[in-house]
Design a protein around this motif. Sequence first.
Motif, PDB file in Angstrom:
ATOM      1  N   PHE A  11       0.838  -1.192   0.000  1.00 13.28           N
ATOM      2  CA  PHE A  11       0.000   0.000   0.000  1.00 13.28           C
ATOM      3  C   PHE A  11       0.876   1.245   0.000  1.00 13.28           C
ATOM      4  O   PHE A  11       2.047   1.211   0.408  1.00 13.28           O
ATOM      5  N   ILE A  12       0.297   2.329  -0.449  1.00 17.12           N
ATOM      6  CA  ILE A  12       1.004   3.604  -0.489  1.00 17.12           C
ATOM      7  C   ILE A  12       0.046   4.678   0.022  1.00 17.12           C
ATOM      8  O   ILE A  12      -1.175   4.549  -0.125  1.00 17.12           O
ATOM      9  N   SER A  13       0.573   5.723   0.650  1.00 18.36           N
ATOM     10  CA  SER A  13      -0.271   6.741   1.274  1.00 18.36           C
ATOM     11  C   SER A  13      -0.139   8.066   0.539  1.00 18.36           C
ATOM     12  O   SER A  13       0.963   8.577   0.352  1.00 18.36           O
ATOM     13  N   LEU A  14      -1.263   8.607   0.125  1.00 23.50           N
ATOM     14  CA  LEU A  14      -1.294   9.895  -0.554  1.00 23.50           C
ATOM     15  C   LEU A  14      -1.455  11.010   0.470  1.00 23.50           C
ATOM     16  O   LEU A  14      -2.448  11.073   1.182  1.00 23.50           O
ATOM     17  N   ASN A  15      -0.452  11.880   0.555  1.00 28.18           N
ATOM     18  CA  ASN A  15      -0.550  13.072   1.396  1.00 28.18           C
ATOM     19  C   ASN A  15      -1.166  14.176   0.548  1.00 28.18           C
ATOM     20  O   ASN A  15      -0.588  14.600  -0.450  1.00 28.18           O
ATOM     21  N   LYS A  16      -2.324  14.643   0.941  1.00 26.45           N
ATOM     22  CA  LYS A  16      -3.089  15.605   0.154  1.00 26.45           C
ATOM     23  C   LYS A  16      -2.905  17.046   0.608  1.00 26.45           C
ATOM     24  O   LYS A  16      -3.391  17.960  -0.054  1.00 26.45           O
ATOM     25  N   LYS A  41      -4.592  13.783   6.773  1.00 28.43           N
ATOM     26  CA  LYS A  41      -3.963  14.301   5.568  1.00 28.43           C
ATOM     27  C   LYS A  41      -3.662  13.199   4.555  1.00 28.43           C
ATOM     28  O   LYS A  41      -3.131  13.481   3.492  1.00 28.43           O
ATOM     29  N   TYR A  42      -3.979  11.976   4.886  1.00 24.63           N
ATOM     30  CA  TYR A  42      -3.553  10.851   4.068  1.00 24.63           C
ATOM     31  C   TYR A  42      -4.724  10.000   3.583  1.00 24.63           C
ATOM     32  O   TYR A  42      -5.743   9.893   4.252  1.00 24.63           O
ATOM     33  N   ARG A  43      -4.501   9.414   2.422  1.00 26.06           N
ATOM     34  CA  ARG A  43      -5.437   8.422   1.912  1.00 26.06           C
ATOM     35  C   ARG A  43      -4.638   7.204   1.476  1.00 26.06           C
ATOM     36  O   ARG A  43      -3.774   7.290   0.605  1.00 26.06           O
ATOM     37  N   ILE A  44      -4.913   6.074   2.085  1.00 28.21           N
ATOM     38  CA  ILE A  44      -4.177   4.854   1.787  1.00 28.21           C
ATOM     39  C   ILE A  44      -4.804   4.145   0.591  1.00 28.21           C
ATOM     40  O   ILE A  44      -6.026   4.002   0.519  1.00 28.21           O
ATOM     41  N   LYS A  45      -3.977   3.704  -0.328  1.00 25.71           N
ATOM     42  CA  LYS A  45      -4.463   3.026  -1.516  1.00 25.71           C
ATOM     43  C   LYS A  45      -3.458   1.949  -1.917  1.00 25.71           C
ATOM     44  O   LYS A  45      -2.287   1.998  -1.522  1.00 25.71           O
ATOM     45  N   PRO A  46      -3.873   0.978  -2.700  1.00 25.69           N
ATOM     46  CA  PRO A  46      -2.933  -0.050  -3.152  1.00 25.69           C
ATOM     47  C   PRO A  46      -1.834   0.546  -4.027  1.00 25.69           C
ATOM     48  O   PRO A  46      -2.057   1.520  -4.751  1.00 25.69           O
ATOM     49  N   LEU A  47      -0.655  -0.031  -3.951  1.00 27.78           N
ATOM     50  CA  LEU A  47       0.436   0.368  -4.831  1.00 27.78           C
ATOM     51  C   LEU A  47       0.176  -0.277  -6.193  1.00 27.78           C
ATOM     52  O   LEU A  47       0.614  -1.381  -6.474  1.00 27.78           O
ATOM     53  N   SER A  48      -0.549   0.436  -7.033  1.00 28.80           N
ATOM     54  CA  SER A  48      -1.040  -0.122  -8.301  1.00 28.80           C
ATOM     55  C   SER A  48       0.032  -0.104  -9.376  1.00 28.80           C
ATOM     56  O   SER A  48       1.058   0.569  -9.266  1.00 28.80           O
ATOM     57  N   GLU A  49      -0.230  -0.815 -10.455  1.00 33.64           N
ATOM     58  CA  GLU A  49       0.686  -0.822 -11.590  1.00 33.64           C
ATOM     59  C   GLU A  49       0.762   0.567 -12.223  1.00 33.64           C
ATOM     60  O   GLU A  49       1.823   0.963 -12.725  1.00 33.64           O
ATOM     61  N   ASN A  50      -0.338   1.294 -12.213  1.00 30.03           N
ATOM     62  CA  ASN A  50      -0.326   2.645 -12.774  1.00 30.03           C
ATOM     63  C   ASN A  50       0.637   3.548 -12.010  1.00 30.03           C
ATOM     64  O   ASN A  50       1.385   4.334 -12.609  1.00 30.03           O
ATOM     65  N   ILE A  51       0.615   3.461 -10.676  1.00 30.24           N
ATOM     66  CA  ILE A  51       1.530   4.261  -9.864  1.00 30.24           C
ATOM     67  C   ILE A  51       2.968   3.817 -10.109  1.00 30.24           C
ATOM     68  O   ILE A  51       3.877   4.634 -10.281  1.00 30.24           O
ATOM     69  N   LYS A  52       3.184   2.511 -10.143  1.00 25.60           N
ATOM     70  CA  LYS A  52       4.533   2.001 -10.391  1.00 25.60           C
ATOM     71  C   LYS A  52       5.075   2.499 -11.720  1.00 25.60           C
ATOM     72  O   LYS A  52       6.234   2.914 -11.826  1.00 25.60           O
ATOM     73  N   ASN A  53       4.247   2.475 -12.741  1.00 24.28           N
ATOM     74  CA  ASN A  53       4.694   2.890 -14.072  1.00 24.28           C
ATOM     75  C   ASN A  53       4.944   4.391 -14.152  1.00 24.28           C
ATOM     76  O   ASN A  53       5.915   4.836 -14.774  1.00 24.28           O
ATOM     77  N   GLU A  54       4.055   5.175 -13.539  1.00 22.89           N
ATOM     78  CA  GLU A  54       4.220   6.624 -13.604  1.00 22.89           C
ATOM     79  C   GLU A  54       5.456   7.091 -12.852  1.00 22.89           C
ATOM     80  O   GLU A  54       6.163   8.007 -13.296  1.00 22.89           O
ATOM     81  N   PHE A  55       5.755   6.454 -11.716  1.00 28.32           N
ATOM     82  CA  PHE A  55       6.839   6.913 -10.856  1.00 28.32           C
ATOM     83  C   PHE A  55       8.106   6.053 -10.949  1.00 28.32           C
ATOM     84  O   PHE A  55       9.109   6.374 -10.312  1.00 28.32           O
ATOM     85  N   GLY A  56       8.055   4.980 -11.710  1.00 29.58           N
ATOM     86  CA  GLY A  56       9.221   4.109 -11.786  1.00 29.58           C
ATOM     87  C   GLY A  56       9.508   3.426 -10.470  1.00 29.58           C
ATOM     88  O   GLY A  56      10.672   3.168 -10.126  1.00 29.58           O
TER      89      GLY A  56
END
Length: 265
Positions: free
Chosen positions: A147-152, A243-258
């Motif tokens: 999982f990865i956490s989005l700080n908004k 301030k955070y939203r937890i979400k799965p570490l998706s393939e889209n995130i992996k691809n966008e951020f390497g």
Amino acid sequence: MVVFIIPVKSQRVSGSWNQFSKLFERTLKSVSNQTSPNFKIVVVCHEKPATKFEHPSIEYIHVDFDPPNLATVEKSKHDGLKEEDKSKKILAGINYSEQHNPDYLMVVDADDCISNKIVEFVDKHKGSNTNGWYLKKGYVYREGDRFISLNKENFNTLCGTCIIIKPGLIHRIFKNVPHLLFVHKTTSFEGNIELLRFPFPGAIYSMANGENHFMSNDKIKSLNSGNIFSLKTIKSIFRKLGKYRIKPLSENIKNEFGMYEIKNS
């Protein structure tokens, strides 16, 4: 053009040079993966990390000042010496980058990842009245998690990989008290000069990777006396912060951020 400046710690202050080199290589691959070719990468170091990755936009410069000698001071002063060393390397990168006549500069920590859409966005929105942007939104990631956490709200106060700025303004981000420091949470300057909010999450802050001295495993453990590494506890902490939203570490995130997994050495 955007010039990315990556300050690299010395092998003398690294807990594991092999581990750090793996993290650094991932950062290089991430930054190099921009959808626009209008960029350069300036790596500032004492020693080049152990990597075979190459890209035509990467340039290495070596500094001639000594790395921090942590053995000569008490442990409470280690972070300050490391930050001063990092800041001096950023300044060296700024000076070197002048030969490329960049429109904007961005400092990237050597263990973080960035969105591959940054340069494309800057190309479309740069202008004489655009002083730069700060990353209000970004991801916080503990190595090995699913999982990865989005700080908004305030990503720029947590992570040094957070400012895209015109070269003429970047020197105003530094301060000299109590030591030379790159104050990455800066968003405004005298004269009513403001940085704009970057419109989408632009970076991943890697923590607990063994080489991040501000968010090491020990410091994360100290935040909570329970099982800090359980998903339930992490969710509880982040929800309290609001301030955070937890979400799965998706393939889209992996691809966008390497982003890919690096196991501790």
